[in-house]
Scaffold this motif. Structure first.
Motif, PDB file in Angstrom:
ATOM      1  N   TYR A   1       0.838  -1.197   0.000  1.00  0.00           N
ATOM      2  CA  TYR A   1       0.000   0.000   0.000  1.00  0.00           C
ATOM      3  C   TYR A   1       0.877   1.251   0.000  1.00  0.00           C
ATOM      4  CZ  TYR A   1      -3.149   3.628   1.733  1.00  0.00           C
ATOM      5  OH  TYR A   1      -3.852   4.800   1.886  1.00  0.00           O
ATOM      6  N   GLU A   2       1.855   1.280   0.886  1.00  0.00           N
ATOM      7  CA  GLU A   2       2.772   2.423   0.928  1.00  0.00           C
ATOM      8  C   GLU A   2       3.597   2.494  -0.352  1.00  0.00           C
ATOM      9  OE1 GLU A   2       3.717   3.653   5.315  1.00  0.00           O
ATOM     10  OE2 GLU A   2       4.635   1.702   4.909  1.00  0.00           O
ATOM     11  N   GLY A   3       3.991   1.320  -0.843  1.00  0.00           N
ATOM     12  CA  GLY A   3       4.788   1.293  -2.066  1.00  0.00           C
ATOM     13  C   GLY A   3       4.044   1.831  -3.261  1.00  0.00           C
ATOM     14  N   ARG A   4       2.739   1.612  -3.297  1.00  0.00           N
ATOM     15  CA  ARG A   4       1.954   2.148  -4.406  1.00  0.00           C
ATOM     16  C   ARG A   4       2.012   3.667  -4.425  1.00  0.00           C
ATOM     17  NH1 ARG A   4      -2.958   4.488  -5.091  1.00  0.00           N
ATOM     18  NH2 ARG A   4      -3.905   4.277  -7.168  1.00  0.00           N
ATOM     19  N   GLY A   5       1.949   4.290  -3.251  1.00  0.00           N
ATOM     20  CA  GLY A   5       2.040   5.747  -3.190  1.00  0.00           C
ATOM     21  C   GLY A   5       3.364   6.259  -3.748  1.00  0.00           C
TER      22      GLY A   5
ATOM     23  N   ALA B   1      17.596  -7.773  -3.142  1.00  0.00           N
ATOM     24  CA  ALA B   1      18.908  -7.128  -3.102  1.00  0.00           C
ATOM     25  C   ALA B   1      19.275  -6.536  -4.456  1.00  0.00           C
ATOM     26  CB  ALA B   1      19.967  -8.137  -2.657  1.00  0.00           C
ATOM     27  N   ILE B   2      19.010  -7.275  -5.519  1.00  0.00           N
ATOM     28  CA  ILE B   2      19.317  -6.766  -6.859  1.00  0.00           C
ATOM     29  C   ILE B   2      18.404  -5.602  -7.215  1.00  0.00           C
ATOM     30  CG2 ILE B   2      19.234  -7.329  -9.325  1.00  0.00           C
ATOM     31  CD1 ILE B   2      20.245 -10.105  -8.629  1.00  0.00           C
ATOM     32  N   LEU B   3      17.137  -5.698  -6.857  1.00  0.00           N
ATOM     33  CA  LEU B   3      16.205  -4.602  -7.153  1.00  0.00           C
ATOM     34  C   LEU B   3      16.615  -3.326  -6.424  1.00  0.00           C
ATOM     35  CD1 LEU B   3      12.749  -6.432  -7.104  1.00  0.00           C
ATOM     36  CD2 LEU B   3      13.995  -5.568  -9.092  1.00  0.00           C
ATOM     37  N   ILE B   4      17.072  -3.464  -5.195  1.00  0.00           N
ATOM     38  CA  ILE B   4      17.546  -2.290  -4.455  1.00  0.00           C
ATOM     39  C   ILE B   4      18.704  -1.631  -5.191  1.00  0.00           C
ATOM     40  CG2 ILE B   4      18.761  -1.558  -2.354  1.00  0.00           C
ATOM     41  CD1 ILE B   4      17.023  -3.555  -0.818  1.00  0.00           C
ATOM     42  N   LYS B   5      19.627  -2.439  -5.705  1.00  0.00           N
ATOM     43  CA  LYS B   5      20.777  -1.883  -6.436  1.00  0.00           C
ATOM     44  C   LYS B   5      20.346  -1.216  -7.727  1.00  0.00           C
ATOM     45  CE  LYS B   5      24.147  -5.104  -4.496  1.00  0.00           C
ATOM     46  NZ  LYS B   5      25.087  -6.219  -4.761  1.00  0.00           N
TER      47      LYS B   5
ATOM     48  N   GLN C   1      11.209   2.609   2.705  1.00  0.00           N
ATOM     49  CA  GLN C   1      10.504   2.981   1.478  1.00  0.00           C
ATOM     50  C   GLN C   1      10.894   2.072   0.320  1.00  0.00           C
ATOM     51  OE1 GLN C   1      11.776   7.118   1.524  1.00  0.00           O
ATOM     52  NE2 GLN C   1       9.669   7.791   1.921  1.00  0.00           N
ATOM     53  N   LEU C   2      12.171   1.710   0.253  1.00  0.00           N
ATOM     54  CA  LEU C   2      12.614   0.800  -0.801  1.00  0.00           C
ATOM     55  C   LEU C   2      11.887  -0.537  -0.714  1.00  0.00           C
ATOM     56  CD1 LEU C   2      16.477   1.424  -0.861  1.00  0.00           C
ATOM     57  CD2 LEU C   2      14.894   1.769  -2.784  1.00  0.00           C
ATOM     58  N   MET C   3      11.775  -1.070   0.502  1.00  0.00           N
ATOM     59  CA  MET C   3      11.117  -2.364   0.660  1.00  0.00           C
ATOM     60  C   MET C   3       9.625  -2.268   0.361  1.00  0.00           C
ATOM     61  SD  MET C   3      13.715  -4.072   1.090  1.00  0.00           S
ATOM     62  CE  MET C   3      12.823  -5.630   1.044  1.00  0.00           C
ATOM     63  N   SER C   4       9.013  -1.129   0.697  1.00  0.00           N
ATOM     64  CA  SER C   4       7.597  -0.930   0.367  1.00  0.00           C
ATOM     65  C   SER C   4       7.405  -0.838  -1.149  1.00  0.00           C
ATOM     66  CB  SER C   4       7.074   0.345   1.038  1.00  0.00           C
ATOM     67  OG  SER C   4       7.049   0.206   2.434  1.00  0.00           O
ATOM     68  N   LEU C   5       8.306  -0.112  -1.802  1.00  0.00           N
ATOM     69  CA  LEU C   5       8.229   0.014  -3.255  1.00  0.00           C
ATOM     70  C   LEU C   5       8.404  -1.347  -3.923  1.00  0.00           C
ATOM     71  CD1 LEU C   5       8.048   1.724  -5.810  1.00  0.00           C
ATOM     72  CD2 LEU C   5      10.498   2.216  -5.588  1.00  0.00           C
ATOM     73  N   ILE C   6       9.348  -2.131  -3.435  1.00  0.00           N
ATOM     74  CA  ILE C   6       9.572  -3.463  -3.995  1.00  0.00           C
ATOM     75  C   ILE C   6       8.353  -4.354  -3.772  1.00  0.00           C
ATOM     76  CG2 ILE C   6      10.921  -5.589  -3.706  1.00  0.00           C
ATOM     77  CD1 ILE C   6      13.376  -3.767  -3.305  1.00  0.00           C
TER      78      ILE C   6
ATOM     79  N   ILE D   1      -7.848  -4.472  -0.420  1.00  0.00           N
ATOM     80  CA  ILE D   1      -7.718  -5.881  -0.050  1.00  0.00           C
ATOM     81  C   ILE D   1      -6.650  -6.573  -0.891  1.00  0.00           C
ATOM     82  CG2 ILE D   1      -8.929  -8.106  -0.122  1.00  0.00           C
ATOM     83  CD1 ILE D   1     -11.462  -6.585   0.743  1.00  0.00           C
ATOM     84  N   ARG D   2      -6.583  -6.239  -2.172  1.00  0.00           N
ATOM     85  CA  ARG D   2      -5.560  -6.831  -3.040  1.00  0.00           C
ATOM     86  C   ARG D   2      -4.154  -6.523  -2.509  1.00  0.00           C
ATOM     87  NH1 ARG D   2      -8.051 -10.776  -5.462  1.00  0.00           N
ATOM     88  NH2 ARG D   2      -9.720 -10.165  -6.868  1.00  0.00           N
ATOM     89  N   LEU D   3      -3.942  -5.318  -2.030  1.00  0.00           N
ATOM     90  CA  LEU D   3      -2.615  -4.916  -1.565  1.00  0.00           C
ATOM     91  C   LEU D   3      -2.267  -5.508  -0.207  1.00  0.00           C
ATOM     92  CD1 LEU D   3      -2.563  -1.159  -2.663  1.00  0.00           C
ATOM     93  CD2 LEU D   3      -1.569  -3.127  -3.840  1.00  0.00           C
ATOM     94  N   LEU D   4      -3.267  -5.921   0.559  1.00  0.00           N
ATOM     95  CA  LEU D   4      -3.013  -6.505   1.876  1.00  0.00           C
ATOM     96  C   LEU D   4      -2.199  -7.789   1.777  1.00  0.00           C
ATOM     97  CD1 LEU D   4      -6.398  -6.061   3.778  1.00  0.00           C
ATOM     98  CD2 LEU D   4      -4.165  -5.187   4.483  1.00  0.00           C
TER      99      LEU D   4
END
Length: 220
Positions: free
Chosen positions: A29-33, A74-78, A112-117, A215-218
């Motif tokens: 949910y946070e990552g979507r923002g 880890a790769i996505l973060i990089k 925020q990175l983990m939420s975005l991922i 609900i989908r994002l939960l």
């Protein structure tokens, strides 16, 4: 009669203090923002790389619905931050997917990175579109659903022990993914079984679509 009593108690709790407990927002949910603010212009609403800025700049961003699946966190973060190199070839992780990919290392913190991922994982794995606005859905969920389905959506709401029920665990994608959006909308509007109430006449169609999106994002 017993069910009527439970229903009265439930509605009383909702009326007195519908937002008594605040939830830890689900990462997706946070990552979507964050995605909407920083990524959607290029990668597009669905993550397929067809955003309006990409078209204007004549660039081809990665299709996140396919490329994200095969890469670790880890790769996505990089890739997102531009920090670090591949261990085998020595190439920069940054711009690995597209030469126009900005570096976000000074923009996003670790949380925020983990939420975005988490949201990128949702885009790569979901079979169901987001019908409405999850931000509106969050407020509706807290007001009408968390009393049974729980603050975090895992089915341990305050009413479950009182009524002896086991609501659907919305954090379990194996349970929610098998239902399409229309199935969820129908269950919410018309009720299901003995204890899932019908919200038709209380929630509008757009309310329910927003709720289904949350609900989908939960489950991510």
């Amino acid at each position: 009669m017993k069910f009527l009593i439970y229903t009265v108690i439930l509605l009383t709790i909702l009326a007195v203090n519908p937002l008594a407990v605040s939830a830890t927002l689900p990462p997706a949910y946070e990552g979507r923002g964050l995605y909407v603010s920083y990524c959607q212009l290029c990668h597009g609403i669905s993550g397929k790389g067809d955003g309006p800025l990409a078209k204007a700049m004549k660039i081809t961003p990665a299709n996140l619905t396919t490329t994200v699946r095969s890469r670790s966190d880890a790769i996505l973060i990089k890739i997102i931050t531009g920090k670090g190199r591949q261990t085998i070839t020595g190439r920069d992780r940054h711009n690995l997917l597209s030469d126009a990919m900005p570096e976000w290392k000074d923009i996003f913190n670790e949380s925020q990175l983990m939420s975005l991922i988490a949201y990128l994982r949702f885009l790569g794995n979901t079979k169901h579109d987001l019908m409405g606005d999850p931000k509106a859905g969050l407020q509706i969920y807290q007001k009408y659903c968390q009393v049974c389905h729980g603050v975090e959506g895992d089915g341990d709401g305050i009413m479950t022990k009182l009524m002896g029920i086991m609501p659907m665990d919305h954090t379990n994608k194996n349970e929610t993914s098998r239902l399409n959006n229309n199935d969820l909308v129908k269950s919410i509007l018309d009720g299901k079984g003995r204890f899932m109430p019908a919200w038709r006449g209380i929630l509008s169609q757009s309310d329910v679509e927003a709720l289904v999106s949350y609900i989908r994002l939960l489950s991510h």
